[in-house]
Design a protein around this motif. Structure first.
Motif, PDB file in Angstrom:
ATOM      1  N   CYS A 139      -1.911 -13.722  -8.690  1.00 27.79           N
ATOM      2  CA  CYS A 139      -2.533 -12.986  -7.581  1.00 27.79           C
ATOM      3  C   CYS A 139      -1.566 -11.884  -7.149  1.00 27.79           C
ATOM      4  O   CYS A 139      -0.428 -12.150  -6.777  1.00 27.79           O
ATOM      5  N   GLN A 140      -2.024 -10.638  -7.227  1.00 33.01           N
ATOM      6  CA  GLN A 140      -1.154  -9.494  -6.965  1.00 33.01           C
ATOM      7  C   GLN A 140      -1.171  -9.090  -5.490  1.00 33.01           C
ATOM      8  O   GLN A 140      -2.027  -9.529  -4.727  1.00 33.01           O
ATOM      9  N   ALA A 141      -0.229  -8.207  -5.152  1.00 37.63           N
ATOM     10  CA  ALA A 141      -0.078  -7.761  -3.758  1.00 37.63           C
ATOM     11  C   ALA A 141      -1.359  -7.140  -3.206  1.00 37.63           C
ATOM     12  O   ALA A 141      -1.635  -7.233  -2.011  1.00 37.63           O
ATOM     13  N   ASN A 142      -2.151  -6.516  -4.062  1.00 35.02           N
ATOM     14  CA  ASN A 142      -3.377  -5.882  -3.563  1.00 35.02           C
ATOM     15  C   ASN A 142      -4.588  -6.820  -3.586  1.00 35.02           C
ATOM     16  O   ASN A 142      -5.710  -6.389  -3.444  1.00 35.02           O
ATOM     17  N   GLY A 143      -4.343  -8.116  -3.762  1.00 30.83           N
ATOM     18  CA  GLY A 143      -5.438  -9.082  -3.683  1.00 30.83           C
ATOM     19  C   GLY A 143      -6.321  -9.138  -4.908  1.00 30.83           C
ATOM     20  O   GLY A 143      -7.461  -9.568  -4.835  1.00 30.83           O
ATOM     21  N   THR A 144      -5.809  -8.702  -6.045  1.00 31.83           N
ATOM     22  CA  THR A 144      -6.579  -8.825  -7.292  1.00 31.83           C
ATOM     23  C   THR A 144      -5.769  -9.675  -8.262  1.00 31.83           C
ATOM     24  O   THR A 144      -4.542  -9.767  -8.156  1.00 31.83           O
ATOM     25  N   TRP A 145      -6.472 -10.301  -9.198  1.00 30.19           N
ATOM     26  CA  TRP A 145      -5.793 -11.098 -10.230  1.00 30.19           C
ATOM     27  C   TRP A 145      -5.239 -10.169 -11.298  1.00 30.19           C
ATOM     28  O   TRP A 145      -5.860  -9.158 -11.617  1.00 30.19           O
TER      29      TRP A 145
END
Ligand SMILES: *[C@@H]1O[C@H](CO)[C@@H](O)[C@H](O)[C@H]1NC(C)=O
Ligand SMILES: *[C@@H]1O[C@H](CO)[C@@H](O)[C@H](O)[C@H]1NC(C)=O
Ligand SMILES: *[C@@H]1O[C@H](CO)[C@@H](O)[C@H](O)[C@H]1NC(C)=O
Ligand SMILES: *[C@@H]1O[C@H](CO)[C@@H](O)[C@H](O)[C@H]1NC(C)=O
Length: 352
Positions: free
Chosen positions: A128-134
Motif C-alpha cells: 500500500c503506497q503513500a497515495n493510497g494505491t496498491w
C-alpha cells in the motif's frame, strides 16, 4: 540572548550547565508522534517561536491546529493534530488462488499465492503506497497445462478423459500400454503434474528369460535350450516318491527372471524294525508297510508307554525331505516281547 543561543547550538556541553538557569527561556524541539513532521532541524527555540506541523507521507491529518508556539515558560502550546495512515482499497479476491494481508493501511503488504495446478502471472506481493494505491495490479492464476504425454516406442497411452487439442490440464491421467510382445517397464499410470510436466514415461521392452533350470529329482515340461518370452510358463514334476514343494509352474517375469522354481523332496523310511505305527488312519505293523516308504510331509505315529499309568499313546512324527525322527519315548520291543508278548506292547494295551 542571541549570542547565548548560538552558543547553545554550537556547544551542547555548555548548554547543559547553563540551561538550569535559563530553562524558562527556551523550548526543546518537541517530541511528537512518528507520523507527524515538523519544519527544520533546529533543536532549541526561543519563546514566541512557531513550528508548523504536517503529516508525513502516507498519512492524512485529522483535526487540531497545525501550528505550535513556544511559550515563555519553555513549553509548547498544545496540538491535537493526528495523522492517520492512508487506506488502500480492499483487494479483490484472486480466483484459483489466495491472498494474505493483515491490514490495508499505508505500507501494508498483500501476498498472493495460487492453488496447486495454477501458476501466478504478475507480482506476488503488493504494498500500500503513500497515495493510497496498491503498488501492483492483482495478479492472475493461470491453469497449468502439459503438452500431450510422451509416447514410448512400441507403446500407447489411453487418457482417462477426452483430450481436445494438443494440451492437457493439470491432473489429467492416463494409462500406458505396450504393443505385444513388448513389455512395459516402469509405471503404467501417467499424470500431468502441477509443474506442467508428465510423470516418468515407461519404456516398452522385449523381455526374455534364459532357459529354465533343471531341478534335482524332477523333470520339466520343456527342455528347449532357448530364450523364453515374457509370461511363458514351464511346468515341473518330481520323479518317483519325490514330492514337489513350491509352485507347479514357473513364469517368465517382467524383469527377465523366472519366478521361483519348486524343489523335489525325498521320501522317508520309518526307521524301526518291530512295532506298530499309525499311518493314514490305519494301525499297522511295520513289517506290513511295504515298501517302508512314506512321502515328504506325511505323518506317521509311533506308540509310547506311559509307565506310571500303564497305558499307551500315539506320538506323531513327520517326514521332512528324507528325514523322519523317531520320537524319543519310543522303545523298540525286543524280539521276545515282540513275538510272544505282543499284546503287552504300548500299541496294544489300553490307550491313555
Ligand atoms: C508475506 O510474505 C512475506 C515473505 O514471505 C512474509 O514475511 C509476510 O509475513 C507475509 N505477509 C502476510 C500478510 O502473509
Ligand atoms: C501513486 O504513487 C505511485 C508511486 O509513487 C505512482 O506510481 C502512482 O502513479 C501513484 N498513483 C496515483 C493514482 O497517484
Ligand atoms: C498445438 O496445436 C496448434 C494448432 O492446433 C499448433 O499451432 C501448435 O504448434 C501445436 N503445438 C504443439 C506443441 O504441437
Ligand atoms: C534375477 O535373478 C538374479 C539371480 O537370482 C538376481 O541376482 C537378480 O537381481 C534378479 N533380477 C531382477 C531384476 O530381479
Amino acid at each position: 540572548m542571541e549570542r547565548m543561543l548560538t552558543l547553545f547550538l554550537l556547544c551542547p556541553f555548555v548548554f547543559f550547565t547553563t540551561v538550569t538557569t535559563q530553562q524558562d527561556n527556551v523550548c526543546l524541539r518537541p517530541e511528537l508522534a512518528a507520523s507527524i513532521d515538523m519544519d527544520g532541524i533546529q533543536r532549541y527555540f526561543r519563546p514566541g517561536a512557531e513550528l508548523v506541523l504536517s503529516c508525513k507521507q502516507g498519512y492524512t491529518p485529522v483535526s487540531g491546529p497545525r501550528r505550535i508556539v513556544c511559550s515563555a515558560n519553555g513549553q509548547w502550546t498544545k496540538t491535537r493534530l493526528m495523522c492517520i495512515p492512508k487506506l488502500c482499497p480492499y483487494p479483490d479476491p484472486l480466483s484459483n488462488g489466495e491472498l494474505y494481508y493483515e491490514d490495508t493501511v499505508y505500507q501494508s503488504t498483500i501476498n498472493y499465492t495460487c492453488h496447486e495446478g495454477y501458476v501466478l502471472s504478475g507480482a506476488s506481493t503488493a504494498v500500500c503506497q503513500a497515495n493510497g494505491t496498491w503498488s501492483t495490479a492483482v495478479p492472475e492464476c493461470k491453469p497449468v497445462s502439459c503438452s500431450l504425454a510422451p509416447i514410448p516406442k512400441f507403446g500407447m497411452i489411453t487418457y482417462d478423459k477426452r483430450i481436445r487439442g494438443n494440451t492437457t490440464d493439470f491432473g489429467v491421467t492416463g494409462t500406458y500400454k505396450c504393443l505385444p510382445p513388448y513389455v512395459l517397464i516402469g509405471n503404467a499410470r501417467a499424470e500431468c503434474t502441477a509443474s506442467g510436466t508428465w510423470t516418468k514415461t515407461p519404456e516398452c521392452q522385449v523381455v526374455t528369460c534364459p532357459p529354465p533350470e533343471k531341478i534335482d529329482k524332477g523333470y520339466m515340461s520343456s527342455q528347449d535350450q532357448r530364450d523364453y518370452d515374457y509370461m511363458e510358463t514351464v511346468r515341473y514334476g518330481c520323479l518317483g516318491d519325490y514330492v514337489l514343494e513350491g509352485s507347479l509352474q514357473i513364469v517368465c517375469q517382467q524383469n527377465g527372471n523366472w519366478s521361483e522354481k519348486p524343489s523335489c523332496k525325498a521320501p522317508c523310511s520309518v526307521g524301526i524294525q518291530r512295532g506298530r505305527i499309525l499311518y493314514k488312519g490305519r494301525k499297522l505293523w511295520i513289517k506290513d508297510l511295504k515298501p517302508n516308504t512314506v512321502l515328504h510331509k506325511d505323518i506317521v505315529s509311533l506308540y509310547c508307554m506311559n509307565k506310571a499309568r500303564n497305558c499307551g499313546y500315539a506320538v506323531p512324527a513327520q517326514c521332512i525331505d528324507g528325514r523322519l525322527i523317531i520320537p524319543e519315548c519310543f522303545e523298540q520291543p525286543g524280539t521276545l516281547d515282540y513275538n510272544f508278548h505282543s499284546s503287552s506292547l504300548p500299541s496294544e494295551i489300553e490307550q491313555c
